[in-house]
Design a protein around this motif. Structure first.
Motif, mmCIF file in Angstrom:
data_model
loop_
_atom_site.group_PDB
_atom_site.id
_atom_site.type_symbol
_atom_site.label_atom_id
_atom_site.label_comp_id
_atom_site.label_asym_id
_atom_site.label_seq_id
_atom_site.Cartn_x
_atom_site.Cartn_y
_atom_site.Cartn_z
ATOM 1 N N SER A 1 73.832 -25.659 -5.282
ATOM 2 C CA SER A 1 72.481 -26.086 -5.640
ATOM 3 C C SER A 1 72.521 -27.135 -6.743
ATOM 4 C CB SER A 1 71.659 -24.892 -6.130
ATOM 5 O OG SER A 1 71.496 -23.917 -5.139
ATOM 6 N N ARG B 1 65.165 -25.502 2.418
ATOM 7 C CA ARG B 1 66.283 -25.610 1.472
ATOM 8 C C ARG B 1 65.885 -26.328 0.185
ATOM 9 N NH1 ARG B 1 70.528 -28.624 2.687
ATOM 10 N NH2 ARG B 1 69.389 -30.046 4.059
ATOM 11 N N ASN C 1 71.399 -24.608 -0.936
ATOM 12 C CA ASN C 1 72.196 -24.599 0.292
ATOM 13 C C ASN C 1 72.539 -26.022 0.729
ATOM 14 O OD1 ASN C 1 73.544 -23.585 2.537
ATOM 15 N ND2 ASN C 1 71.670 -23.374 3.762
#
Length: 131
Positions: A17, A67, A85
């Motif tokens: 991330s 995401r 992700n």
């Protein structure tokens, strides 16, 4: 003078991330749509996410839905992009952008993610995702 300054780029492994920030200055931040765009290895500009003036409307490219999350703090004049992700295909230079016009309603994704709707751009933040 309108200024947009990104920060928060970097290198991560796939699945990791990052959070990008963009500070706006020189204008009333709360009156304009803001957006994130990116340029990948093919150098095509892609609209990633956009947010309405008060955050009531948010739009995402299909490739990042679920995401990435765009948000803004109109008290601090900061735009954010939380990227989770991450995938190698997310690599590129990410730019924040300010809309040309003052309009707070719903634009819809095709319009909100079109580069021509924005006329001020930050200098870009590099994001590199390794597999």
């Amino acid at each position: 003078q309108v200024r947009l300054q990104e920060s928060g780029g970097g290198s991560v492994q796939a699945g990791g991330s990052l959070r990008l920030s963009c500070r706006g200055a020189g204008y009333d931040f709360s009156r304009y749509y803001m957006a994130w765009f990116r340029r990948g290895p093919g150098n095509e500009r892609e609209g990633v996410a956009a947010i309405a003036t008060q955050g009531g409307y948010k739009y995402y490219a299909d490739s990042v839905k679920g995401r990435f999350a765009i948000s803004r703090d109109n008290h601090q004049d900061v735009l954010y992009l939380q990227m989770n992700n991450l995938k190698p295909e997310d690599s590129g230079v990410y730019y924040c952008a300010r809309a040309r016009d003052v309009y707070g309603g719903a634009w819809g994704a095709p319009l909100a993610l079109t580069g021509a709707k924005y006329n001020y751009w930050g200098q870009g933040a590099q994001v590199t995702v390794s597999s």
